[in-house]
Design an enzyme around this catalytic site. Sequence first.
Site, PDB file in Angstrom:
ATOM      1  N   LYS A  73      35.925  39.709  36.051  1.00 18.11           N
ATOM      2  CA  LYS A  73      37.005  39.960  35.093  1.00 18.11           C
ATOM      3  C   LYS A  73      36.445  40.154  33.693  1.00 18.11           C
ATOM      4  O   LYS A  73      36.931  40.983  32.934  1.00 18.11           O
ATOM      5  CB  LYS A  73      38.007  38.797  35.083  1.00 18.11           C
ATOM      6  CG  LYS A  73      38.946  38.791  36.273  1.00 18.11           C
ATOM      7  CD  LYS A  73      40.107  37.836  36.029  1.00 18.11           C
ATOM      8  CE  LYS A  73      41.001  37.695  37.230  1.00 18.11           C
ATOM      9  NZ  LYS A  73      42.044  36.686  37.085  1.00 18.11           N
ATOM     10  N   LYS A 120      39.265  44.847  46.477  1.00 15.73           N
ATOM     11  CA  LYS A 120      40.498  44.168  46.906  1.00 15.73           C
ATOM     12  C   LYS A 120      41.711  44.718  46.154  1.00 15.73           C
ATOM     13  O   LYS A 120      41.599  45.138  44.992  1.00 15.73           O
ATOM     14  CB  LYS A 120      40.378  42.657  46.714  1.00 15.73           C
ATOM     15  CG  LYS A 120      40.419  42.226  45.282  1.00 15.73           C
ATOM     16  CD  LYS A 120      40.655  40.726  45.129  1.00 15.73           C
ATOM     17  CE  LYS A 120      40.802  40.468  43.635  1.00 15.73           C
ATOM     18  NZ  LYS A 120      40.925  39.134  43.200  1.00 15.73           N
ATOM     19  N   LYS A 133      46.544  42.707  41.385  1.00 14.09           N
ATOM     20  CA  LYS A 133      47.820  42.819  40.665  1.00 14.09           C
ATOM     21  C   LYS A 133      47.756  43.742  39.461  1.00 14.09           C
ATOM     22  O   LYS A 133      48.740  44.339  39.089  1.00 14.09           O
ATOM     23  CB  LYS A 133      48.226  41.432  40.152  1.00 14.09           C
ATOM     24  CG  LYS A 133      48.727  40.488  41.211  1.00 14.09           C
ATOM     25  CD  LYS A 133      49.595  39.435  40.530  1.00 14.09           C
ATOM     26  CE  LYS A 133      49.957  38.316  41.452  1.00 14.09           C
ATOM     27  NZ  LYS A 133      49.030  37.189  41.348  1.00 14.09           N
TER      28      LYS A 133
HETATM   29  P1  TYM Z   1      46.744  35.163  42.370  1.00 12.02           P
HETATM   30  O1  TYM Z   1      48.032  35.075  41.630  1.00 12.02           O
HETATM   31  O2  TYM Z   1      45.745  36.155  41.910  1.00 12.02           O
HETATM   32  O3  TYM Z   1      47.010  35.437  43.890  1.00 12.02           O
HETATM   33  C1  TYM Z   1      47.928  34.678  44.664  1.00 12.02           C
HETATM   34  C2  TYM Z   1      47.381  34.520  46.071  1.00 12.02           C
HETATM   35  O4  TYM Z   1      47.162  35.791  46.663  1.00 12.02           O
HETATM   36  C3  TYM Z   1      45.833  35.889  47.153  1.00 12.02           C
HETATM   37  N1  TYM Z   1      45.373  37.278  47.009  1.00 12.02           N
HETATM   38  C4  TYM Z   1      44.963  38.041  48.019  1.00 12.02           C
HETATM   39  N2  TYM Z   1      44.859  37.797  49.333  1.00 12.02           N
HETATM   40  C5  TYM Z   1      44.430  38.798  50.124  1.00 12.02           C
HETATM   41  N3  TYM Z   1      44.093  40.036  49.664  1.00 12.02           N
HETATM   42  C6  TYM Z   1      44.183  40.317  48.345  1.00 12.02           C
HETATM   43  N4  TYM Z   1      43.866  41.534  47.901  1.00 12.02           N
HETATM   44  C7  TYM Z   1      44.629  39.296  47.460  1.00 12.02           C
HETATM   45  N5  TYM Z   1      44.838  39.224  46.125  1.00 12.02           N
HETATM   46  C8  TYM Z   1      45.291  37.985  45.867  1.00 12.02           C
HETATM   47  C9  TYM Z   1      45.030  34.926  46.309  1.00 12.02           C
HETATM   48  O5  TYM Z   1      43.859  34.510  46.973  1.00 12.02           O
HETATM   49  C10 TYM Z   1      46.019  33.807  46.108  1.00 12.02           C
HETATM   50  O6  TYM Z   1      45.999  32.915  47.200  1.00 12.02           O
HETATM   51  N6  TYM Z   1      44.064  31.358  40.654  1.00 12.02           N
HETATM   52  C11 TYM Z   1      45.131  31.690  41.552  1.00 12.02           C
HETATM   53  C12 TYM Z   1      46.398  30.925  41.299  1.00 12.02           C
HETATM   54  C13 TYM Z   1      46.261  29.447  41.236  1.00 12.02           C
HETATM   55  C14 TYM Z   1      46.067  28.580  42.354  1.00 12.02           C
HETATM   56  C15 TYM Z   1      46.044  27.276  41.804  1.00 12.02           C
HETATM   57  C16 TYM Z   1      45.920  28.790  43.723  1.00 12.02           C
HETATM   58  C17 TYM Z   1      46.328  28.682  40.127  1.00 12.02           C
HETATM   59  N7  TYM Z   1      46.194  27.375  40.476  1.00 12.02           N
HETATM   60  C18 TYM Z   1      45.862  26.139  42.636  1.00 12.02           C
HETATM   61  C19 TYM Z   1      45.750  27.652  44.535  1.00 12.02           C
HETATM   62  C20 TYM Z   1      45.708  26.377  43.988  1.00 12.02           C
HETATM   63  C21 TYM Z   1      45.439  33.155  41.401  1.00 12.02           C
HETATM   64  O7  TYM Z   1      45.230  33.744  40.369  1.00 12.02           O
HETATM   65  O8  TYM Z   1      46.068  33.719  42.443  1.00 12.02           O
END
Ligand code: TYM
Length: 334
Positions: A112, A194, A197
């Site tokens: 990032k 991947k 968002k």
């Molecule tokens: P975030 O918001 O980017 O994504 C949410 C969830 O979606 C999964 N994900 C994917 N899985 C498969 N293929 C993809 N292309 C893909 N893109 C995203 C992510 O792995 C995630 O499970 N840091 C985290 C949010 C967070 C969190 C936490 C998660 C904050 N605190 C505590 C677990 C526990 C995040 O930015 O996810």
Amino acid sequence: MKKRVFSGIQPTGTIHIGNYLAAIRRWVIAQAEYESIFCIVDLHAITVPQEPKLLKAKNLEMAAILLAAGIDPGVSVIFVQSQIGAHAELAWILNCIIPMGWMLRMTQFKEKSQRQKEQVTTGLFDYPALMAADILLYRTNLVPVGEDQRQHVELARDVAERFNSRYGPTFELPEAVIPEVGSRIMGLKDPTKKMSKTGDEEGNVLGVLDSPDEIRAKIMKAVTDPLREIRFDPDRPGINNLLVIYELFSGESRAAIEQRFAGKGYAQFKAELAETVIEGLRPLQLRFRELMEDQRYIGRLLEEGAGRIRPVAEETLSTVKEKVGLGLPVLKGA
Ligand code: TYM
């Protein structure tokens, strides 16, 4: 005692089928078996610039998506991260025991920060410490996430171990739960990266709220290869990714899918995939639209969720503060 599940999602950009298949849909299943807490992580969202009014609206929309997908507020807790102050407070305390070297190894920060260059904030660097706080505050056992979050959950576990060994048993050691299939859904236009968002070219990301026409158009234009053979093969990222999406939405076995499309063209496969995805998302989209008609209801659920879970967070935080020696000693005198 039931094991506890905690996971989070950022309320920014387009919520896509990667988020849905690897995270949201599995959370819905997990809630039947585990005590579950799901967090809309707006504090994580502001590690990159956000439009304030839009961010609040996104928190609401994110909650509606989770509810529409089947998170049951009578069973699980859904809440907005910034509504519980203990997250930021614990993150600070954890900052003070996390070696810089651990944070410097985080691949997501490296990626990032390369993209953002001079706009990289300290918050973006510190993101994994806040995520560790999220997880550890609730004595979480299991963290269902996609592959890209594995390293962050492992860091949370390492932080818990370090704290426990320095101050005595305090935190549960959390474990990432990552699906065997679909842990990394790839972009439709660039299947070597991947699905993400933000910051993607048109047509790369399939949103859970995309209209049927958008879904058809994006899938029909998805990048494949000239081989013309519809077979699961990780060395052919385009077609493999589409097949994985088909597998997860249809629930069919790989053998059955390969047989169904043997000798057929990509156009036919893509057309069937698009209809399968559209059908798979239809109930969520319908329910989402209904829910958004009554925003007060969603607001109340989020307030209630935070209210139910705040005492757990505050108890953990006060234990931590006690162990670290923060605040005042037992006072003598009248
Ligand atoms: P975030 O918001 O980017 O994504 C949410 C969830 O979606 C999964 N994900 C994917 N899985 C498969 N293929 C993809 N292309 C893909 N893109 C995203 C992510 O792995 C995630 O499970 N840091 C985290 C949010 C967070 C969190 C936490 C998660 C904050 N605190 C505590 C677990 C526990 C995040 O930015 O996810």
